[in-house]
Write an enzyme that holds these catalytic residues in place. Structure first.
Site, PDB file in Angstrom:
ATOM      1  N   GLU A  84       0.921  -1.267   0.022  1.00  0.00           N
ATOM      2  CA  GLU A  84      -0.210   0.089   0.077  1.00  0.00           C
ATOM      3  C   GLU A  84       0.851   1.283   0.014  1.00  0.00           C
ATOM      4  OE1 GLU A  84      -3.348  -0.043  -0.200  1.00  0.00           O
ATOM      5  OE2 GLU A  84      -3.634  -2.147  -0.121  1.00  0.00           O
ATOM      6  N   CYS A 120      -2.244   9.436   2.329  1.00  0.00           N
ATOM      7  CA  CYS A 120      -1.641   8.885   0.974  1.00  0.00           C
ATOM      8  C   CYS A 120      -2.765   9.294   0.036  1.00  0.00           C
ATOM      9  CB  CYS A 120      -1.766   7.328   1.272  1.00  0.00           C
ATOM     10  SG  CYS A 120      -3.292   6.454   2.048  1.00  0.00           S
TER      11      CYS A 120
HETATM   12  P1  NAD Z   1       7.995   4.812   5.115  1.00  0.00           P
HETATM   13  O1  NAD Z   1       7.989   4.068   3.899  1.00  0.00           O
HETATM   14  O2  NAD Z   1       9.180   5.752   5.455  1.00  0.00           O
HETATM   15  O3  NAD Z   1       7.738   3.964   6.474  1.00  0.00           O
HETATM   16  C1  NAD Z   1       6.814   2.900   6.438  1.00  0.00           C
HETATM   17  C2  NAD Z   1       7.438   1.873   7.709  1.00  0.00           C
HETATM   18  O4  NAD Z   1       8.314   1.268   6.980  1.00  0.00           O
HETATM   19  C3  NAD Z   1       7.835   2.245   8.855  1.00  0.00           C
HETATM   20  O5  NAD Z   1       7.383   1.367   9.958  1.00  0.00           O
HETATM   21  C4  NAD Z   1       9.240   2.383   8.710  1.00  0.00           C
HETATM   22  O6  NAD Z   1       9.756   1.993  10.010  1.00  0.00           O
HETATM   23  C5  NAD Z   1       9.408   0.940   7.944  1.00  0.00           C
HETATM   24  N1  NAD Z   1      10.641   0.979   7.378  1.00  0.00           N
HETATM   25  C6  NAD Z   1      11.488   1.869   6.814  1.00  0.00           C
HETATM   26  N2  NAD Z   1      12.707   1.602   6.123  1.00  0.00           N
HETATM   27  C7  NAD Z   1      12.293   0.312   5.981  1.00  0.00           C
HETATM   28  C8  NAD Z   1      12.955  -0.942   5.177  1.00  0.00           C
HETATM   29  N3  NAD Z   1      14.287  -0.636   4.542  1.00  0.00           N
HETATM   30  N4  NAD Z   1      12.323  -1.966   5.305  1.00  0.00           N
HETATM   31  C9  NAD Z   1      11.075  -2.286   5.841  1.00  0.00           C
HETATM   32  N5  NAD Z   1      10.564  -1.406   6.479  1.00  0.00           N
HETATM   33  C10 NAD Z   1      11.090  -0.161   6.738  1.00  0.00           C
HETATM   34  O7  NAD Z   1       6.681   5.297   5.032  1.00  0.00           O
HETATM   35  P2  NAD Z   1       6.046   6.763   6.135  1.00  0.00           P
HETATM   36  O8  NAD Z   1       6.867   7.895   5.865  1.00  0.00           O
HETATM   37  O9  NAD Z   1       5.977   6.155   7.426  1.00  0.00           O
HETATM   38  O10 NAD Z   1       4.457   7.078   5.382  1.00  0.00           O
HETATM   39  C11 NAD Z   1       4.414   7.982   4.200  1.00  0.00           C
HETATM   40  C12 NAD Z   1       4.379   7.224   2.877  1.00  0.00           C
HETATM   41  O11 NAD Z   1       3.282   6.268   3.179  1.00  0.00           O
HETATM   42  C13 NAD Z   1       3.647   7.841   1.796  1.00  0.00           C
HETATM   43  O12 NAD Z   1       4.341   7.905   0.842  1.00  0.00           O
HETATM   44  C14 NAD Z   1       2.327   7.369   1.755  1.00  0.00           C
HETATM   45  O13 NAD Z   1       1.458   7.889   0.630  1.00  0.00           O
HETATM   46  C15 NAD Z   1       2.380   6.151   2.175  1.00  0.00           C
HETATM   47  N6  NAD Z   1       1.214   5.528   2.571  1.00  0.00           N
HETATM   48  C16 NAD Z   1       0.304   4.863   1.855  1.00  0.00           C
HETATM   49  C17 NAD Z   1      -0.856   4.432   2.208  1.00  0.00           C
HETATM   50  C18 NAD Z   1      -1.662   3.334   1.563  1.00  0.00           C
HETATM   51  O14 NAD Z   1      -2.770   2.864   2.080  1.00  0.00           O
HETATM   52  N7  NAD Z   1      -1.458   3.173   0.235  1.00  0.00           N
HETATM   53  C19 NAD Z   1      -1.487   4.836   3.635  1.00  0.00           C
HETATM   54  C20 NAD Z   1      -0.565   5.673   4.354  1.00  0.00           C
HETATM   55  C21 NAD Z   1       0.615   6.187   3.713  1.00  0.00           C
END
Ligand code: NAD
Length: 485
Positions: free
Chosen positions: A229, A263
């Site tokens: 997502e 998002c």
């Molecule tokens: P992010 O990708 O930075 O982090 C998300 C999660 O991944 C966190 O828990 C983080 O600790 C973990 N993470 C970080 N590096 C990782 C790695 N190398 N391997 C595995 N996990 C890792 O995202 P964010 O800043 O927390 O959220 C914002 C983003 O999420 C935006 O791009 C937004 O559009 C997207 N988003 C999508 C949805 C959806 O339903 N499609 C919903 C909310 C947010």
């Protein structure tokens, strides 16, 4: 090492978490799924009920804690977008779970009659859930509800950007569920990385497209199926015939909800060139009416941290430097304290594709307003860019609405409003291409986290003997019949 406890103390620097640290938790959960067998409807309903009651009981704690993590997060936003949406989803699932769990009869070709075919949904085992910070409850607990409804155990990794909320999620889950059913691991990106290397039966990742790539790569090592997502730039097309004041109010309320950190927020707007100024005036008016003050307005949410604030400020600097006009909507002309991370809503006019504001997902209260001369041009602009998570269209012309719906591909669409398709639990929610893969919510979530196992029951008397060797002349007759030749 006890990772759940050790990684909880985020304040003290802790050694890098590895997959080996987390594996015992997964093994414990998996062993318990074996002992548990296929959970009954009653057991799953009880889990969903426990999750709902926990959310309702702790809603004020959650709202307060999320607000502390953000600087300010509107209490109503937390109640609506996190508690109500999640609880509504749980109730939708509870009411239909019996039907979803029932084996589904499948058609049997005349050739194999009187055999019987059915599809049996079966729990996959242990589902991993990696959640982001922007809606920390909804994006941890809506996937959890789907996982539990499908009879799975789950392991959750919330975001380090909302540390107090993640810790509260850990405590709330520990108080609600048997640790052999649901387990929460808190920690930073190293923990996320280690988490994504585990051999789950399915992994749901919600977060950025960039991290999604790493997650899918790590999951591929163990052939773990993923639901991604992700994010991206969700366009809004405002048609020529649209009522601009209404469209502007709806776009701005969707944009400024959670200060744009959504998002599926409308990322930028495409308006007919001759109506741009009218739209811009309406958008300014709408923003001012929604948030007459910013600095101490409890309804207006802060940017989550300094890094994201600086990122958003840099988009505006870059746009100005490259010739865009930036209109900040600060109705009470307040001097906003930088430390509060409240960023005034901003409209960006004359934004071009070489500006970061048109290249990166904005994820903040900034709205580029671009123009088009014909709907073909607007559709082509969308199609020239990565497939978005959401698309919004404002207009009443049926033929044009149909064109936009059929000629663009996006994760989901709301027509004549924004965001609302996510809250319809009878529809799958998910992106497409770079905005994600797979979907969840409601039945789609139940099925994504179940093995839909096809089973054929052979009848005592049947005709398949005709298909066995030695193949004689009779086989030619059978083939003629089969091929209708
Ligand atoms: P992010 O990708 O930075 O982090 C998300 C999660 O991944 C966190 O828990 C983080 O600790 C973990 N993470 C970080 N590096 C990782 C790695 N190398 N391997 C595995 N996990 C890792 O995202 P964010 O800043 O927390 O959220 C914002 C983003 O999420 C935006 O791009 C937004 O559009 C997207 N988003 C999508 C949805 C959806 O339903 N499609 C919903 C909310 C947010």
């Amino acid at each position: 090492m006890n990772v759940e406890a050790a990684s909880a103390s985020a304040a003290t620097p802790s050694p890098r978490v590895t997959a080996a640290d987390l594996a015992p938790t997964l093994h414990r959960l998996r062993a318990a799924t074996r002992t548990r067998g296929t959970p009954t409807l009653e057991a799953r309903l009880a889990w969903l009920d426990a999750l709902e009651r926990m959310l309702l009981r702790r809603k004020d704690d959650f709202a307060r804690t999320i607000s502390e993590d953000f600087g300010n997060r509107s209490r109503v936003e937390t109640m609506v977008a996190e508690v109500v949406v999640t609880v509504e989803g749980i109730r939708h699932t509870r009411a239909r779970l019996k039907e979803w769990m029932a084996p589904r009869r499948a058609e049997v070709s005349w050739l194999f009659q009187p055999g019987r075919a059915e599809v049996i949904p079966q729990p996959l085992g242990v589902v991993g859930i990696i959640a982001p910070w922007n809606y920390p409850l909804q994006l941890a607990f809506a996937p959890l509800a789907d996982a539990l409804a499908a009879g799975n155990a789950a392991m959750i990794k919330p975001s380090e950007l909302t540390p107090a909320t993640s810790e509260l999620i850990r405590q709330a889950v520990a108080d609600t569920f048997d640790p052999d059913l649901v387990s929460v691991v808190v920690g930073g990106s190293d923990t996320g990385q280690a988490f994504s290397q585990l051999a789950f039966d399915h992994l749901i990742f919600t977060g950025s497209t960039a991290v999604g790539r790493h997650v899918m790569r790590a999951a591929a090592e163990n052939l773990v199926p993923v639901t991604l997502e992700l994010g991206g730039k969700s366009p809004t097309i405002v048609s020529r015939d649209s009522a601009l004041a209404t469209a502007a109010t709806r776009v701005m309320s969707g944009k400024l909800f959670n200060a744009g950190q959504t998002c599926i927020a409308p990322d930028y707007v495409l308006v007919p060139a001759e109506r741009r100024d009218e739209f811009v005036a309406a958008a300014q008016k709408a923003a001012a009416e929604l948030y007459p003050t910013l600095g101490s307005n409890g309804d207006y949410t802060s940017i989550v941290n300094d890094r994201h604030y600086a990122r958003l400020a840099s988009y505006l600097d870059d746009a100005r430097a490259k010739g865009a006009k930036v209109i900040e909507v600060n109705p009470a002309r307040e001097t906003l304290d930088r430390a509060s991370r409240r960023m005034a809503p901003a409209l960006v006019l004359d934004a071009t594709d070489d500006m970061t504001v048109m290249q990166e997902e904005i994820f903040g209260p900034i709205l580029p307003v671009r123009t088009y001369t014909s709907i073909d041009e607007a559709i082509a602009y969308v199609n020239d860019h990565p497939r978005p998570l959401a698309l919004y269209y404002f207009g009443n012309d049926r033929a044009e609405t149909a064109r936009v719906l059929h000629e663009t591909v996006s994760g989901g669409v709301t027509v004549n409003d924004v965001l609302l398709h996510i809250a319809q639990h009878d529809m799958p929610f998910g992106g497409v291409g770079p905005s994600g893969m797979g979907a969840y919510h409601g039945r789609a979530g139940f099925e994504a986290l179940s093995k839909l196992k096809p089973v054929f029951h052979q009848a005592a008397v049947n005709g398949t003997g005709l298909l066995r060797p030695p193949f004689g002349r009779m086989m030619d007759v059978v083939l003629k019949l089969l091929l209708n030749d």
